[in-house]
Write a protein that holds these residues in place. Structure first.
Motif, PDB file in Angstrom:
ATOM      1  N   VAL B 191       0.859  -1.181   0.000  1.00 23.65           N
ATOM      2  CA  VAL B 191       0.000   0.000   0.000  1.00 23.65           C
ATOM      3  C   VAL B 191       0.899   1.237   0.000  1.00 23.65           C
ATOM      4  CG1 VAL B 191      -1.828  -1.208   1.275  1.00 23.65           C
ATOM      5  CG2 VAL B 191      -0.215   0.214   2.530  1.00 23.65           C
ATOM      6  N   TYR B 193       0.888   5.838   0.123  1.00 23.12           N
ATOM      7  CA  TYR B 193       0.105   7.038   0.451  1.00 23.12           C
ATOM      8  C   TYR B 193       1.025   8.245   0.528  1.00 23.12           C
ATOM      9  CZ  TYR B 193       2.085   5.545   4.859  1.00 23.12           C
ATOM     10  OH  TYR B 193       2.983   5.131   5.809  1.00 23.12           O
ATOM     11  N   THR B 208       3.417  -5.441   2.336  1.00 24.58           N
ATOM     12  CA  THR B 208       2.556  -6.135   3.294  1.00 24.58           C
ATOM     13  C   THR B 208       2.720  -7.643   3.185  1.00 24.58           C
ATOM     14  OG1 THR B 208       0.715  -6.023   1.739  1.00 24.58           O
ATOM     15  CG2 THR B 208       0.870  -4.264   3.355  1.00 24.58           C
ATOM     16  N   LEU B 253      -4.644   1.383   6.913  1.00 21.74           N
ATOM     17  CA  LEU B 253      -4.641   1.117   5.463  1.00 21.74           C
ATOM     18  C   LEU B 253      -4.246  -0.335   5.188  1.00 21.74           C
ATOM     19  CD1 LEU B 253      -5.287   3.407   3.489  1.00 21.74           C
ATOM     20  CD2 LEU B 253      -2.874   3.591   2.975  1.00 21.74           C
ATOM     21  N   ASP B 257      -6.541  -3.189   3.317  1.00 20.66           N
ATOM     22  CA  ASP B 257      -6.035  -4.022   2.216  1.00 20.66           C
ATOM     23  C   ASP B 257      -6.269  -5.506   2.516  1.00 20.66           C
ATOM     24  OD1 ASP B 257      -4.264  -4.525  -0.192  1.00 20.66           O
ATOM     25  OD2 ASP B 257      -3.047  -5.473   1.360  1.00 20.66           O
ATOM     26  N   LEU B 279      -5.978   2.630  -1.597  1.00 20.13           N
ATOM     27  CA  LEU B 279      -4.865   1.842  -1.061  1.00 20.13           C
ATOM     28  C   LEU B 279      -3.538   2.147  -1.740  1.00 20.13           C
ATOM     29  CD1 LEU B 279      -6.703  -1.571  -0.647  1.00 20.13           C
ATOM     30  CD2 LEU B 279      -6.165   0.117   1.115  1.00 20.13           C
ATOM     31  N   ARG B 280      -3.618   2.884  -2.861  1.00 17.91           N
ATOM     32  CA  ARG B 280      -2.378   3.264  -3.536  1.00 17.91           C
ATOM     33  C   ARG B 280      -2.471   4.707  -4.000  1.00 17.91           C
ATOM     34  NH1 ARG B 280       1.312   0.013  -3.730  1.00 17.91           N
ATOM     35  NH2 ARG B 280       2.466   1.244  -5.231  1.00 17.91           N
TER      36      ARG B 280
END
Lengths: 281, 281
Positions: B191, B193, B208, B253, B257, B279-280
């Motif tokens: 993810v 941000y 992740t 976040l 996901d 998420l991206r």
């Protein structure tokens, strides 16, 4: 060849070649400049300027817009400019679940660069020795991607039916998967892309599902859209995906998403971030 | 409250408030205009104009840049302008795996809007009655998100160590997970941000992992960074995530996901596409 080659196949787009297509002052698509010329004769329906193409203001209800667009598209189809008529309508809107501004024939959606939606199902067998995936070979009679490899089940999302209803319907038609089994499909995300294809500009959001199938299940096509099914170990799926363009462009993206989510492509992969980035526009 | 509230917490950014930060003619970050003033006195190191902040051209090796930046940051830290010194360096570069242009103290990374990297591990228990997730409560002494809820294991990605090495190290330090068990963590995506936080502008890529833990495993913190662990059924994780801001902004976040990938948030959710998009960056 590499996973990024498949991702690049889903990202062929130069905005310079397109004009925005607006309905009710909202951009809903993009039309290739070359095709804009074909809309010129329909002066009561389209307003064309150097800034874009707009559906005429007096077409102020969903019904009027749908009817006017249908009239134009049938004429263009007769002239050979809208090939592969499907007799299935897609909603034209700004985003999923926003009420449609009009509905239009599916075959013309890429010519107007309208966003389309679909459901794609990864059919998985899991045994002690690892995962295998059911792969479909698309019928040679399909208007898009004839003969290409595909998910076990994949279909466009038409107007007036929920994603899950569509999934169950497509599972039955494409692979003979009974509704009780299809109900076990797990929603796992969505991939999106914007790319030029022979049929026009494809701007799609594909809702993806993983469906674990019993070891003894064998898919049977019932609608003539799939010529063959193969059960491949993931290693073979990955090799064919990376080293050939046998998979349909967007089905390849759905498999890459599967490989990312299940650790078949590890975070240690040299192009990991680029691959993950490539799964969504 | 909703999942989108958590996603909005990870997308607070107005480009008007920032100037680009360039090294060797490449943009590597963004500096808040207010903080640019603090760099003014360091005329031999930064070249400041209305178009951005550049590291001086004569700082033309990784070593020279790293040394000059370190000198500035130690002075700024002494003046109270770089709080929470970590004594850990992050690479400054244009994307993951691209050789660093310099290395800089982790605590200053958000002040320059440099992209950071991290590994986050979802610790999962799976029994007949469904999945549960191990949740950590961050120590009150942590410089970011003290007392907030977090993954069982989460850590920044420093220079000079692979993602998997870092994961194994963090698993041991944060939760007492032995290396053999940590090796079973499955890479499942990333993810990203770009958002304003009290410490500055956070622009991160979090790799992740899902780690299925044995039913009888109990995490034990060994580095003082986690005050408590809870084993929560997914329903409770989802309720706390949606209805409170107890989770650290970026850990929220990572859980969203997880919920998307495992069908806890279904494609039928009214805000599904917006959530996936969130998420991206």
């Amino acid at each position: 060849m590499s996973y990024l080659d498949r991702i690049r196949d889903c990202a062929v787009f130069d905005p310079v070649d397109y004009l925005p297509f607006r309905v009710a002052e909202t951009r809903v698509g993009r039309i290739q400049k070359e095709f804009v010329g074909e809309l010129g004769p329909y002066t009561g329906i389209f307003r064309i300027s150097k800034d874009g193409v707009e559906l005429a203001d007096n077409l102020d209800t969903v019904e009027r817009r749908t009817e006017a667009m249908d009239r134009v598209l049938r004429k263009l189809h007769k002239d050979g400019l809208v090939p592969g008529w499907r007799d299935e309508t897609y909603p034209v809107t700004t985003s999923f679940r926003v009420p449609a501004l009009l509905h239009m024939e599916r075959a013309a959606v890429p010519l107007f660069g309208i966003q389309g939606y679909g459901v794609h199902v990864n059919g998985i067998i899991e045994r002690g020795d690892g995962k295998s995936m059911w792969i479909g070979r698309r019928s040679l009679s399909k208007p898009t991607g004839p003969g290409k490899l595909d998910q076990i089940v994949a279909g466009g999302q038409p107007s007036g039916i929920s994603l899950r209803e569509n999934l169950v319907k497509e599972c039955a038609e494409e692979a003979g998967i009974p509704a009780e089994l299809a109900a076990g499909a797990v929603s796992v995300g969505a991939v999106s892309y914007l790319t030029e294809r022979p049929e026009g500009l494809r701007h799609d959001e594909l809702f993806t599902f993983d469906l674990r199938l019993p070891d003894d299940f064998t898919p049977v096509n019932t609608d003539g859209e799939v010529d063959d099914f193969y059960l491949w170990p993931m290693e073979k799926v990955m090799a064919v995906l990376k080293d050939t363009d046998e998979f349909k462009f967007n089905s390849a993206l759905v498999i890459i998403d599967f490989l990312i989510r299940h650790g078949f492509i590890d975070a240690g992969h040299a192009e990991y971030v680029e691959i993950v980035d490539g799964l969504r526009i």
